[in-house]
Design a protein around this motif. Structure first.
Motif, mmCIF file in Angstrom:
data_model
loop_
_atom_site.group_PDB
_atom_site.id
_atom_site.type_symbol
_atom_site.label_atom_id
_atom_site.label_comp_id
_atom_site.label_asym_id
_atom_site.label_seq_id
_atom_site.Cartn_x
_atom_site.Cartn_y
_atom_site.Cartn_z
ATOM 1 N N SER A 1 0.829 -1.203 0.000
ATOM 2 C CA SER A 1 0.000 0.000 0.000
ATOM 3 C C SER A 1 0.864 1.254 0.000
ATOM 4 N N SER A 2 0.402 2.272 -0.721
ATOM 5 C CA SER A 2 1.104 3.563 -0.694
ATOM 6 C C SER A 2 0.673 4.418 0.493
ATOM 7 N N ARG A 3 -0.292 3.953 1.263
ATOM 8 C CA ARG A 3 -0.756 4.696 2.428
ATOM 9 C C ARG A 3 0.202 4.500 3.606
ATOM 10 N N VAL A 4 0.445 5.574 4.320
ATOM 11 C CA VAL A 4 1.257 5.496 5.527
ATOM 12 C C VAL A 4 0.417 4.831 6.618
ATOM 13 N N ASP A 5 1.019 3.920 7.360
ATOM 14 C CA ASP A 5 0.336 3.196 8.439
ATOM 15 C C ASP A 5 -0.897 2.448 7.931
ATOM 16 N N SER A 6 -0.731 1.739 6.850
ATOM 17 C CA SER A 6 -1.826 1.009 6.218
ATOM 18 C C SER A 6 -2.123 -0.307 6.939
ATOM 19 N N ASP B 1 7.904 -1.308 3.492
ATOM 20 C CA ASP B 1 6.585 -0.656 3.491
ATOM 21 C C ASP B 1 6.587 0.433 2.431
ATOM 22 N N GLY C 1 4.421 2.465 1.736
ATOM 23 C CA GLY C 1 3.848 3.696 2.252
ATOM 24 C C GLY C 1 4.906 4.592 2.872
ATOM 25 N N HIS C 2 5.932 3.990 3.457
ATOM 26 C CA HIS C 2 7.021 4.750 4.082
ATOM 27 C C HIS C 2 8.241 4.869 3.173
ATOM 28 N N TRP D 1 -7.827 -2.585 -3.884
ATOM 29 C CA TRP D 1 -8.356 -1.261 -4.159
ATOM 30 C C TRP D 1 -9.286 -1.386 -5.359
ATOM 31 N N CYS E 1 -3.019 -2.676 -5.913
ATOM 32 C CA CYS E 1 -2.811 -1.230 -5.809
ATOM 33 C C CYS E 1 -1.657 -0.749 -6.695
#
Length: 196
Positions: free
Chosen positions: A11-16, A40, A42-43, A78, A83
């Protein structure tokens, strides 16, 4: 079984939630005395491929992947698809990093899905990098409600935790069986450098 495993939280989301599951699985692997780390996305995001300028973060990530003997690839769902950050990752990672290394696919869904992204990754992501997705896979559904506090785990949570442990054991057996495979393949013939 000693091994070094990279868990790619796609995931490209932080804290996913994908990262949450990756860290849970990494902790389970460490209990088996497996060396592992979480990548990660996301990070540690990668710029969208293709890039005009050199990507300063990629050489370090590539070296970590080259050192790994196996991978766990976690894909959030997604809109029923894998994703973009994970698809982008497979544009960067080639056979030098991933060829003939076993990988466990893990789907992550906030609902009851999660299978389509794994089918998508099996269909397209291995061609040039030659990653070896093992036949087993794991799908973590209703992810917000599972793999949180072990003390309050309910029946569905306990079942997915047991299934996760079993799937990780399967991956470790594949890792042991394929340990020297990347070194056995002769890549000196340039006409066979890409998949068919």
């Amino acid at each position: 079984m000693s091994a070094k495993i990279i868990l790619v939280a796609g995931s490209s989301r932080v804290d996913s939630q994908s990262a949450k599951v990756a860290h849970y699985l990494a902790a389970r692997l460490r209990r088996r005395e497996v060396t592992c780390e979480v990548l990660d996305l996301g990070h540690e995001p990668l710029p969208l491929w293709p890039v005009a300028e050199p990507v300063t973060t990629w050489p370090g990530i590539a070296e970590r992947l080259r050192q790994a003997e196996a991978l766990v690839v976690l894909s959030p769902e997604w809109n029923g698809m894998a994703c973009p950050a994970l698809k982008n990752f497979f544009l960067y990672a080639g056979r030098a990093e991933l060829a003939h290394k076993p990988a466990l696919l893990v789907g992550v869904s906030s609902g009851g899905g999660g299978a389509y992204p794994l089918s998508e990754l099996r269909a397209f992501s291995y061609k040039n990098c030659r990653i070896c997705f093992i036949p087993e896979q794991l799908i973590v559904r209703q992810v917000e409600a599972v793999m949180n506090d072990e003390q309050t785990a309910e029946a569905d949570d306990l079942r997915i935790r047991q299934r996760a442990d079993w799937a990780l054991d399967v991956l470790l057996h594949y890792t042991d069986a394929l340990r020297d495979m990347p070194r056995r393949i002769d890549w000196s013939e340039p006409q066979f450098g890409n998949g068919m």
